[in-house]
Design an enzyme around this catalytic site. Structure first.
Site, PDB file in Angstrom:
ATOM      1  N   CYS A  42      -2.138 -27.372   0.769  1.00  0.00           N
ATOM      2  CA  CYS A  42      -1.926 -28.201   1.955  1.00  0.00           C
ATOM      3  C   CYS A  42      -3.283 -28.542   2.587  1.00  0.00           C
ATOM      4  O   CYS A  42      -4.232 -27.769   2.502  1.00  0.00           O
ATOM      5  CB  CYS A  42      -1.050 -27.456   2.972  1.00  0.00           C
ATOM      6  N   ASP A  44      -3.938 -28.513   5.578  1.00  0.00           N
ATOM      7  CA  ASP A  44      -4.083 -27.699   6.795  1.00  0.00           C
ATOM      8  C   ASP A  44      -5.431 -26.963   6.829  1.00  0.00           C
ATOM      9  O   ASP A  44      -5.800 -26.295   5.862  1.00  0.00           O
ATOM     10  CB  ASP A  44      -2.921 -26.686   6.834  1.00  0.00           C
ATOM     11  N   ARG A  46      -6.295 -24.392   8.202  1.00  0.00           N
ATOM     12  CA  ARG A  46      -6.242 -22.926   8.210  1.00  0.00           C
ATOM     13  C   ARG A  46      -6.041 -22.332   6.818  1.00  0.00           C
ATOM     14  O   ARG A  46      -5.944 -21.119   6.663  1.00  0.00           O
ATOM     15  CB  ARG A  46      -5.097 -22.450   9.121  1.00  0.00           C
ATOM     16  N   HIS A  98       2.227 -22.799   2.712  1.00  0.00           N
ATOM     17  CA  HIS A  98       1.829 -21.797   3.695  1.00  0.00           C
ATOM     18  C   HIS A  98       2.808 -21.699   4.851  1.00  0.00           C
ATOM     19  O   HIS A  98       3.488 -22.671   5.196  1.00  0.00           O
ATOM     20  CB  HIS A  98       0.424 -22.094   4.230  1.00  0.00           C
ATOM     21  N   CYS A 101       3.767 -24.377   8.158  1.00  0.00           N
ATOM     22  CA  CYS A 101       3.263 -25.679   7.709  1.00  0.00           C
ATOM     23  C   CYS A 101       3.833 -26.802   8.590  1.00  0.00           C
ATOM     24  O   CYS A 101       5.048 -26.928   8.749  1.00  0.00           O
ATOM     25  CB  CYS A 101       3.645 -25.907   6.246  1.00  0.00           C
TER      26      CYS A 101
HETATM   27 CO    CO Z   1       0.763 -27.352   5.760  1.00  0.00          CO
END
Ligand code: CO
Length: 210
Positions: A42, A44, A46, A98, A101
């Protein structure tokens, strides 16, 4: 200081630290890359693929998009996949979702996010396929978590449907496909699904003449 300036400063510090620790570090990395792993994760912020897996430059080939999707019309993902499988000859492909998400949350909501609604539809379709199982769970968190896992599983199965993977499996046992979910709360990755050349394929998607 603006965030982007900090990046350039950090980069200088990082580069000089690398040379101090290992004078041939960059010399070695300018040679051709031969990573054994393709990571589809992803976007993302993090979930940095190399940080959470303790890997170094040269070790993993990375593709990231919102909610780690394998969409069969995505020229970007398909190009990365083809290059990784046919030229780099990676041994493993990891689809890593994750906890928490935002893409999965968007798919569970009825809010429009503009253009990206089209992308999120792919996750809504996973939800639709498993609606009973997901809706039977008592809390939002459990529903979100199950959809995250099922989404990862579905994306691994999408990989196996591509002509790229079918062709590779016809000629050998690699690549092995893995579905993982990273938990933001404790930093631990949990494997949830696997496929390899021995896994029976869905006859609907089998391509016999490649
Ligand atoms: Co995500």
């Amino acid at each position: 200081m603006e965030a982007y300036k900090k990046l350039l400063e950090n980069n200088k510090k990082w580069a000089s630290l690398q040379i101090k620790e290992d004078p041939e570090y960059f010399e070695r990395l300018t040679e051709l890359q031969s990573p054994e792993i393709l990571w589809i994760g992803c976007s993302d912020s993090r979930v940095p693929a190399d940080r959470i897996t303790g890997t170094h430059p040269g070790e993993i080939f990375v593709h990231r998009n919102i909610a780690n999707l394998v969409v069969h019309t995505d020229l970007n993902m398909l190009s990365v996949l083809q290059f990784a499988v046919e030229i780099l000859k990676v041994r493993h492909i990891i689809v890593c979702g994750h906890h928490n998400c935002g893409g999965v949350a968007a798919a569970m909501s009825n809010q429009s996010y503009g253009l990206m609604d089209q992308w999120i539809w792919n996750i809504k379709n996973v939800y639709r396929m498993h609606r009973q199982e997901i809706d039977a769970l008592p809390t939002y968190a459990e529903k979100h978590h199950l959809l995250t896992e099922l989404n990862v599983k579905e994306q691994v199965m999408n990989l196996a449907k591509t002509s790229i993977i079918q062709n590779a499996w016809r000629h050998g046992e690699v690549p092995y496909l893995h579905g993982w979910v990273y938990d933001l709360r404790d930093g631990i990755i949990n494997p949830v699904f696997e496929m390899n050349s021995d896994t029976p394929s869905d006859p609907i998607f089998e391509l016999n003449n490649i």
